[in-house]
Motif scaffolding. Sequence first.
Motif, mmCIF file in Angstrom:
data_model
loop_
_atom_site.group_PDB
_atom_site.id
_atom_site.type_symbol
_atom_site.label_atom_id
_atom_site.label_comp_id
_atom_site.label_asym_id
_atom_site.label_seq_id
_atom_site.Cartn_x
_atom_site.Cartn_y
_atom_site.Cartn_z
ATOM 1 N N PRO A 32 20.699 -8.138 19.280
ATOM 2 C CA PRO A 32 19.607 -7.163 19.251
ATOM 3 C C PRO A 32 19.706 -6.224 18.051
ATOM 4 N N TRP A 33 20.911 -5.832 17.728
ATOM 5 C CA TRP A 33 21.099 -4.936 16.584
ATOM 6 C C TRP A 33 20.646 -5.606 15.297
ATOM 7 N N GLN A 34 21.022 -6.863 15.139
ATOM 8 C CA GLN A 34 20.622 -7.587 13.932
ATOM 9 C C GLN A 34 19.117 -7.751 13.869
ATOM 10 N N ALA A 35 18.539 -8.077 15.024
ATOM 11 C CA ALA A 35 17.096 -8.258 15.051
ATOM 12 C C ALA A 35 16.395 -6.952 14.692
ATOM 13 N N TRP A 36 16.916 -5.842 15.194
ATOM 14 C CA TRP A 36 16.304 -4.541 14.937
ATOM 15 C C TRP A 36 16.413 -4.169 13.461
ATOM 16 N N ARG A 37 17.603 -4.424 12.909
ATOM 17 C CA ARG A 37 17.820 -4.106 11.500
ATOM 18 C C ARG A 37 16.872 -4.904 10.615
ATOM 19 N N TYR A 38 16.699 -6.173 10.983
ATOM 20 C CA TYR A 38 15.809 -7.053 10.209
ATOM 21 C C TYR A 38 14.375 -6.552 10.281
ATOM 22 N N ARG A 39 13.970 -6.196 11.502
ATOM 23 C CA ARG A 39 12.600 -5.715 11.668
ATOM 24 C C ARG A 39 12.362 -4.448 10.882
ATOM 25 N N LEU A 40 13.338 -3.546 10.915
ATOM 26 C CA LEU A 40 13.218 -2.290 10.189
ATOM 27 C C LEU A 40 13.077 -2.552 8.699
ATOM 28 N N LYS A 41 13.904 -3.470 8.241
ATOM 29 C CA LYS A 41 13.873 -3.799 6.821
ATOM 30 C C LYS A 41 12.500 -4.324 6.416
ATOM 31 N N VAL A 42 11.953 -5.200 7.246
ATOM 32 C CA VAL A 42 10.637 -5.756 6.954
ATOM 33 C C VAL A 42 9.577 -4.662 7.021
ATOM 34 N N ALA A 43 9.717 -3.771 8.028
ATOM 35 C CA ALA A 43 8.698 -2.738 8.225
ATOM 36 C C ALA A 43 8.687 -1.740 7.076
ATOM 37 N N LEU A 44 9.866 -1.396 6.560
ATOM 38 C CA LEU A 44 9.934 -0.347 5.550
ATOM 39 C C LEU A 44 9.893 -0.889 4.129
ATOM 40 N N ARG A 45 9.772 -2.217 4.033
ATOM 41 C CA ARG A 45 9.757 -2.823 2.719
ATOM 42 C C ARG A 45 8.569 -2.323 1.902
ATOM 43 N N GLU A 46 7.477 -2.070 2.587
ATOM 44 C CA GLU A 46 6.275 -1.629 1.898
ATOM 45 C C GLU A 46 5.851 -0.272 2.434
ATOM 46 N N PRO A 47 5.096 0.489 1.624
ATOM 47 C CA PRO A 47 4.740 1.858 2.036
ATOM 48 C C PRO A 47 3.797 1.920 3.233
ATOM 49 N N THR A 48 3.232 0.781 3.634
ATOM 50 C CA THR A 48 2.245 0.798 4.712
ATOM 51 C C THR A 48 2.713 1.609 5.913
ATOM 52 N N THR A 49 3.909 1.288 6.376
ATOM 53 C CA THR A 49 4.399 1.937 7.576
ATOM 54 C C THR A 49 4.643 3.423 7.341
ATOM 55 N N LEU A 50 5.169 3.752 6.164
ATOM 56 C CA LEU A 50 5.425 5.163 5.866
ATOM 57 C C LEU A 50 4.114 5.953 5.846
ATOM 58 N N ILE A 51 3.118 5.371 5.195
ATOM 59 C CA ILE A 51 1.811 6.027 5.179
ATOM 60 C C ILE A 51 1.297 6.194 6.601
ATOM 61 N N GLY A 52 1.498 5.156 7.393
ATOM 62 C CA GLY A 52 1.057 5.206 8.782
ATOM 63 C C GLY A 52 1.722 6.344 9.532
ATOM 64 N N ILE A 53 3.023 6.482 9.364
ATOM 65 C CA ILE A 53 3.744 7.544 10.067
ATOM 66 C C ILE A 53 3.240 8.908 9.613
ATOM 67 N N LEU A 54 3.021 9.022 8.316
ATOM 68 C CA LEU A 54 2.529 10.290 7.766
ATOM 69 C C LEU A 54 1.153 10.643 8.344
ATOM 70 N N THR A 55 0.232 9.684 8.299
ATOM 71 C CA THR A 55 -1.104 9.968 8.827
ATOM 72 C C THR A 55 -1.033 10.231 10.330
ATOM 73 N N ALA A 56 -0.152 9.532 11.019
ATOM 74 C CA ALA A 56 -0.024 9.769 12.458
ATOM 75 C C ALA A 56 0.347 11.230 12.708
ATOM 76 N N PHE A 57 1.246 11.758 11.888
ATOM 77 C CA PHE A 57 1.624 13.165 12.049
ATOM 78 C C PHE A 57 0.439 14.075 11.767
#
Lengths: 617, 377
Positions: free
Chosen positions: A23-48
């Motif tokens: 599970p830890w490896q899977a989570w790390r991989y997912r995080l890496k994929v999610a944060l690879r591009e600014p999309t998610t960061l922008i999403g978090i920012l707009t969510a705030f």
Amino acid sequence: MAFLNESTKTKVLGRSSAALPSPWQAWRYRLKVALREPTTLIGILTAFIFTYLIVVPIISIVLDAVRVQFGHERRLGKDVGELTFYYLDRAFFSPVASDLFWRPLFNTLTVALGAISLSLVIGTVLAWLISRTDMFGRRWFATALIVPYMLPAWTFALAWTTLFKNRTIGGQPGWLEAMGLTPPDWVAYGRFPITIILALHYTPFVILLFGSALRRFDSQLEDSARILGAGRFDVAVQIILPLMRPALLSSMVLIFAKCLGEFGVPYVLGLPVKFEVLSTSLFRSIASRQTGVAGVVAASIMLIGIITLMIDARLVREARRFVTIGSKGSMNRLSRLGRLRLPATGFAAAIFVLSVGLPLLTLSLSTIMKMPGRFALENFTLDYWIGTDLHTVALQTGILLSPDLWAAAKNTMMIVGLASLTSGILGLLVGYVVIRTPVRALSVYLRQVTFLPYLVPGIAFAAAYLSLFAVPRGPMPALYGTVTILVLALIADQMPYASRAGISAMTQLGKDPEEAAQIAGAGWFRRMISIVIPIQKGSLVTGVLLPFISGIKGLSLFVILAVPSTDVLTTYSLRLVDYHYTQAANAVVLIIAAIAYFGTLLAQKLTRTNLAEGLGS
Amino acid sequence: MPTINLRGAQKNYGVNSANAVSDLDLEIRDGEFMCLLGPSGCGKTTTLRMIAGLENLSGGEIRVGEKIIDSVSAGIFVPPEKREMGLVFQSYALWPHLTIERNTDFGLRLRKLPKAEREARVERVMQALDIAKYRDRYPSQLSGGQQQRVALARMLAVNPGVLLLDEPLSNLDARLRLEMRAELKRLHKEFKTTIVFVTHDQWEAMTLATTIAVRNEGTLQQMGTPNDIYDRPANRFVAEFVGSPPINILTFGKPGISDVADKAQAYFAARYPQLRGIGSVGIRPEAMGYAGKLEDVPQGSFSNEMTVTGVLPTGGSWILELRSENHTLFLTTHSLPRVDNGERVFFYAPPEALHVFDEKEQRITEADTLLRSSTYN
């Protein structure tokens, strides 16, 4: 038995020895994929941002309803901010409760129901005439009958008072009164005119929704029934009506939600006879600084709004069961009206005259007449538009020469323009994140939070903003009376349409063009600049223009949050109404109506879309 | 490009959903024209997208040569834009706001190649695909087949290590499809690219691929040359999926359910008693013959008398529908049938045309040698 056979070169490798990732490896991989591009960061920012702009104000006003407000410490024997049920008690159970809440609620519901019934009757007939019959001038009517919806609702209220105002209140008399016919109060003010006006204003809703459902309706379904021996009546009752039910119910619910937040019409027509609906009651509570009660009323309006639209969501989901696959046979056969062709056309024309022609003509004429209702040449003047040195206490020039008008116009352009531009861009951004982020929770949250203001009628939302931003909180200074609070509230209020436009644009675009660019070697920013934004240019323009139009004719948000220095056109004209500068007020409303109308036309032209898409804005 | 290796690759959407791809091992060697074949929803497209990096893995890894490019447990993910692969989408996904030339040029510009070289390469692929004359048009002004060529050209221009094609011919009409098939085969030779191709159309797979990987429900069923797949299906799924009309299956089991199967069971018991655990036998319609009289049936073949219940011309060949009391078979013949509905005929199949599967539906390979050697005794 094994089927591996070397000689046939059939190579099927055995099941891999690679174990499942932890599970830890899977989570790390997912995080890496999610944060690879600014999309998610922008999403978090707009969510705030949206949490702060949308969720927090709503929470704030709900809390206001149950906390001791400033000025009530002594009476309640508690400190400001402590928990109290005083306001709930006052709004719901005290002797003044019927004035504060119950009668307004009753009035709101009866007016809404009346408007819904009337607009359904008129709207369904017109929708059918336009989309399924050979009525004369169908195409022209298809646009013309939508016009009432492009104009602010209280345009009609002002036209009504211009015609029917009687001696009950002061100022210039209405035309009928001036001609010696005194209309009774029930015709001039209150429930009757409000219901009629709202019905006429929201009939386009029914025409659009029901009409588009009718057009999408596959004639083959009808044909199949006919071939099996069903008569016209059977087809209508057993096939068409059940399939149309979702569209009908949906337009009913939408009209109800709109009526709930309607402020201008009941304000202009209800006040003279103390006919209150929830929105005007809320306005009165705020105006008299009854913050706690205002909180209760606003929260109640929100609750009713939320329940209503949840019902709508439910209906829409159920309607999916009825989705008729638009096959190539979804052609649209027209019914011949025969002898009824002329009367039907007459009916449509009459509705057009009543809902567009008459009100606009009345308003226009009223701005160039000195004495109401007297149609003599010497009574006509252009003074109210371009005159100078008029013998009035204030506003001594024609409206077009008044600096106040231009200040209000400038404010409108600046406030509404800035807000629409921001919300249009944010909307596309939200659309992008919602569709693209691999973090599902973020996508769901953004979609829902930006939709939230839709459930909350504008006037309640404005009250929520007042509750949160009227006093300094943390790093935020008090914003009441500033342009900022108006812009922020407008942005939040427009987000449902902006984000919906963004999401649908991104959905329509699909992933493919962007993925193709990705494969070709383009990183995130390159894809944004070379692919996404150029392709979405058109929808970005609509995403800005449509909120702009709805913002220009919007009243309920401004009436609570604007102060004289931040007057916009709508509040300015309302002020003129209050001062009984009838001609000037009507002139301003005509200007707003013109901007809204031509703006909508422009938006349609630019995007080559039907108005139905911008529906609800 | 070095060999692409998928090891235990897995994809599921959400914790509780079934695997779209489960535990896939796949090796794609340089220069191969590999086809992923299978019914809709078997994870072919997902596999392709995993290779391209557009879909993240839920488990397992992908290597190019010795280099890991995607691995959950190692936490490595090389993004699609860095994988140097080409992917042609089913929808073509041409950029609507760019001309054909700019579409083709896009990848080269990103690679910052000198202008002269870019122009030369764009020219070459546009010529190769015969789209040079449309260079200034926009995608919406082209027909489906032309768009298809542009989509191919766009990817070929950057000379990718591997070209991934996602059902690229499915949106074309029959004639264009044939043309494009030939085109693809020619391009494979000309550009010497490794190609991985997804389709649910068996003929496409047969005609194009050097290797076919048959998939079903997320798992690999068989991998081999087109002839392997057709002649020696590894299991019943492959046998039934490839071939049209589909292979006739006689399921052994309780007697009385199918008289033809009973007959086959008796045939095997008499002639090949050493074969045990037969679950079913398959006979391809085109491997069957028929005769009006028993004496015309070749010696040693499996045969049964049945009634003709349908003669269906398919243009150049005919399908006969044969019925017994409780079984229906199909038979393909290339010469004008001399029989009519209601006539009794003997169908026959030589032993080497029989595909024998065990009770777990896997091919019994021992049977192949046995049946083959016994043909003429």
